[in-house]
Design an enzyme around this catalytic site. Structure first.
Site, PDB file in Angstrom:
ATOM      1  N   HIS A 292      92.377  41.220  10.107  1.00 17.12           N
ATOM      2  CA  HIS A 292      92.132  39.842  10.646  1.00 17.12           C
ATOM      3  C   HIS A 292      90.905  39.676  11.413  1.00 17.12           C
ATOM      4  CE1 HIS A 292      93.492  36.763  13.729  1.00 17.12           C
ATOM      5  NE2 HIS A 292      94.473  36.425  13.067  1.00 17.12           N
TER       6      HIS A 292
ATOM      7  N   SER B 122      94.561  30.755  13.080  1.00 15.54           N
ATOM      8  CA  SER B 122      93.783  31.853  13.283  1.00 15.54           C
ATOM      9  C   SER B 122      92.397  31.739  12.704  1.00 15.54           C
ATOM     10  CB  SER B 122      94.298  33.252  12.797  1.00 15.54           C
ATOM     11  OG  SER B 122      95.229  33.834  13.806  1.00 15.54           O
TER      12      SER B 122
ATOM     13  N   ASP C 114      90.224  40.244  19.103  1.00 12.71           N
ATOM     14  CA  ASP C 114      91.110  40.407  17.682  1.00 12.71           C
ATOM     15  C   ASP C 114      91.507  41.815  17.618  1.00 12.71           C
ATOM     16  OD1 ASP C 114      91.738  39.588  14.978  1.00 12.71           O
ATOM     17  OD2 ASP C 114      90.964  37.702  15.340  1.00 12.71           O
TER      18      ASP C 114
END
Length: 749
Positions: A210, A536, A145
């Site tokens: 994220h 996600s 990520d």
């Protein structure tokens, strides 16, 4: 014990990468072409690391360049799970390398994109759920990520002992990274093109948020009173709070995720000893043998590591699902029973609910209400002004007003705020099922509500409105997110994808303080937790469930864990999800049931090779996966049945919309429930379809015993584009093992 040995374990992959820029010092008289990144696959991996690196240099030197220049061009060598290297080549040089005897194939590097307090309770994994804490502490989840925030409360290591003895990874030291602990036991970054974007550093630190969000969703520890400015308040936690995390930063906030970095992340994760890989990244897949996630996850599977990946955010269009390889667990996004809305009070007494998160209390009872068109600088700007694009608006007409703008892109409220506006009502043609965070008073409404507001503006000279602070609202769930990518699988007409659905709408999880909540200019909102939506967010939910299952069954293969999750899923209503299994696969994750599935559909890597042979792959196209050109489909026993795969779901794509189609599917299940068990088949066939199962009863006398059966599906002609759903359930007194059966008529023959 279910884990199967790889029958071709001595074949390992060799990869070579190449870079997308040209440097004058690399230009020779015979090479005046711009240089790109390529991924070049070689033959079997040498055992000696130093010799492998020398081989990489020698291959580059054979392009009529010096050893010194070859060393400068090579930016990375893969010597652990893969034998590979990254280097700078021109297209002409890449073609020459492809002609070398040692080279298996050459693929150009691409850049890919990134695709909770309540969600775990909603899917049936409460704090009180049964756990094997000792085994859970030994589960290591690798996350590929944007990095991680080591200072987050979600990653404290109170009560956790040292990392498991199997762990081979490392953690810096890195710039601006406080280091690992017994929760985050490993952290690495990969940026082999050398172009670190402005504002970022060579470190696993997360400046995007994220990676922190996904990591805390999968394995964050308990954090009481977590919220986003008071909303979604509760105890934030991951699925497996005692499991360990390893971060592999392969994505950068401003430059995306390069194939060569993704492969490096997979290689490191495999070498380091992770048990589960979670990757919320995607992009178009040309084929299974050249895609970086496909190749990396295949080699992870061969080492007993399950890869869980997001299905993509390109829904509701059909055929958009990505990460659809049969060895990957592909995750769609579903909604939970809450959302966030803001009330809009109009001056005529009418009120409407808008979607989104706006944490601003109004300072006045109402504000003048103006449409973007009416605030245009001049007549020529009216078209763009309807979207409230900054250069098209007159500041004087915006100041102090609530603006009504058509959705034309993100950041509308930032523009309105910078012009002194009081707020923004954004009219969207899209289905609104996830709450965007706004940096100023704003909310989104659908077109029908937008039309009412526009008519109100045009009916009076003194239109007014106020946008109230966001509140939490309870809604029916689960349902599949409108943005979640749909099947049918563009990679194979014989394989149902996505596999499973999990919460991916309005998920609260940890965030970084290194960027504002929206990342927009002028945003002064920062929070340790935030609410995000996307596949996600769904992916780490399923990766967490996979880790939960792994803690009960450490010896299960990736296929067994995947089967357990799919066949134990809760059904999702087709009435509110017209795309049916093409939207949600087996259904909504059901964690505790997945830990005790009764039966599993198990496979090893040869099963996947048989499937690929049935898809038309050959020795050349299989080579990047199996590591050699010597594996020929003609020398492999063909897989059984219509799809050559022991998959827990079944898909029949009709050969023609004008004639009936018959197919025989062969399956084999392994008993992982009570040693002495009897399962009876229950079949539900849709209209126009006949489904028979032979035998209709399976008897087991011991654990790990296997039984085979066949499913015959005969379907009449159907309207092109139609999908109908059947079901096979193997039932015992203690277990129900569900396998969706999908029949689909393509839109064209």
């Amino acid at each position: 014990m279910i884990r199967s040995k790889c029958s071709c374990h001595h074949h390992l992959l060799v990869l070579v990468m190449v870079v997308l820029w040209i440097s004058p010092r690399y230009v020779s008289a015979g090479d005046e072409h711009a240089k790109d990144f390529y991924i070049i696959y070689l033959g079997d991996r040498p055992d000696n690391t130093e010799e492998t690196i020398k081989t990489h240099i020698n291959l580059l030197s054979s392009l009529n360049i010096s050893q010194e220049e070859a060393k400068e061009r090579k930016v990375y060598s893969y010597t652990k799970a893969f034998n590979a290297f990254a280097a700078k080549l021109s297209p002409h040089e890449a073609k020459k390398m492809m002609e070398m005897e040692e080279v298996v194939s050459v693929s150009r590097n691409q850049y890919r994109k990134l695709h909770t307090t309540k969600s775990w309770d909603f899917v049936g994994l409460p704090l009180t759920a049964k756990r094997h804490l000792k085994a859970e502490r030994d589960v290591i989840i690798g996350v590929l990520d944007t990095g991680i925030t080591p200072d987050s409360e979600s990653f404290l290591d109170h009560g956790l002992g040292p990392p498991p003895a199997k762990w081979k990874g490392s953690c810096g030291p890195y710039k601006n990274f406080t280091g690992c602990n017994n929760k985050i036991i490993g952290a690495k970054y990969f940026k082999h093109d050398g172009n670190v974007p402005a504002g970022e550093v060579r470190s696993p630190i997360d400046i995007d948020g994220h990676g922190t969000h996904t990591s805390s969703t999968v394995a964050g520890v308990l954090v009481a009173n977590a919220s986003l400015y008071g909303i979604a308040n509760g105890t934030a936690r991951g699925a497996v709070p005692s499991a360990r995390l390893a971060m592999y930063k392969v994505c950068w906030a401003r430059s995306g995720c390069a194939d060569m970095d993704i492969l490096a992340g997979f290689e490191a994760a495999i070498h380091d000893g992770v048990d589960i890989i979670s990757i919320s990244i995607g992009g178009p897949i040309a084929d299974y043998s050249s895609d970086s996630i496909s190749v990396g996850s295949f080699h992870a599977m061969r080492k007993g590591i399950l890869t869980v990946a997001s299905a993509g955010n390109d829904g509701p269009s059909s055929g958009t699902v990505t990460n659809h390889e049969p060895w990957i667990l592909t995750v769609a996004a579903s909604g939970i029973d809450r959302t966030f809305k803001s009330k809009i009070d109009l001056g005529n007494g009418k009120s409407f609910s808008g979607m989104g998160i706006s944490m601003f209390s109004p300072k006045a009872k109402s504000y003048p209400l103006v449409s973007g068109v009416d605030a245009a600088k001049n007549t020529d700007d009216k078209y763009l002004a309807r979207y409230c694009f900054s250069d098209s608006l007159d500041r004087k007409k915006v100041k102090g007003k609530v603006m009504v703008c058509r959705m034309g892109g993100g950041g509308v409220e930032s523009t309105i705020k910078s012009y002194g506006g009081a707020g923004a009502i954004i009219v969207s043609d899209q289905y609104l099922d996830n709450a965007q965070i706004f940096m100023a008073p704003a909310t989104s409404v659908n077109s029908s509500v937008g039309d009412i507001i526009y008519r109100y503006i045009n009916s009076t000279r003194s239109a007014s409105a106020v946008i109230q602070k966001t509140r939490q609202v309870t809604i029916p769930a689960p349902f599949v997110a409108s943005f979640s990518s749909r099947g049918p699988n563009p990679g194979s007409i014989r394989l149902l994808k996505p596999d499973i659905a999990a919460p991916g709408i309005d998920i609260l999880a940890a965030f970084t303080l290194k960027r504002s909540l929206t990342g927009l200019d002028g945003d002064t909102q920062f929070s340790k937790f935030t609410i995000l939506s996307g596949t996600s967010m769904a992916c780490p939910h399923v990766a967490g469930v996979a880790a939960y299952v792994k803690s009960f069954h450490p010896d299960w293969t990736p296929a067994a864990i995947k089967s357990a999750i799919i066949t134990s899923a809760k059904p999702i209503s087709r009435r509110v999800n017209k795309d049916a299994e093409f939207a949600y696969g087996g259904g909504q994750i059901n964690p505790r049931r997945a830990a005790s599935p009764g039966l599993v559909y198990d496979m090893d890597d040869i099963s996947y090779v048989q499937f690929l042979c049935g898809e038309g792959y050959n020795a050349t196209t299989l080579a990047p996966l199996v590591g050699t050109r010597s594996v020929s489909c003609s020398s492999i026993v063909p897989g059984l049945g219509h799809d050559s795969l022991n998959y827990p779901t079944i898909q029949l794509t009709l050969r023609s919309a004008k004639t009936s189609t018959l197919a025989v599917f062969r399956r084999r299940v392994t008993n992982v429930g009570p040693p002495s068990s009897v399962y009876t088949a229950t079949v539900r066939a849709p209209k126009g379809v006949e489904i028979t199962v032979e035998p209709q009863s399976l008897s087991f006398s011991k654990a790990s015993q296997k039984r085979s059966f066949k499913v015959v599906v005969k379907a009449k002609q159907m309207t092109p584009g139609k999908i109908v759903s059947g079901l096979l359930v193997w039932k015992s007194p203690r277990h129900s093992v569900r396998s969706p059966i999908v029949i689909y008529s393509p839109t064209s023959d």
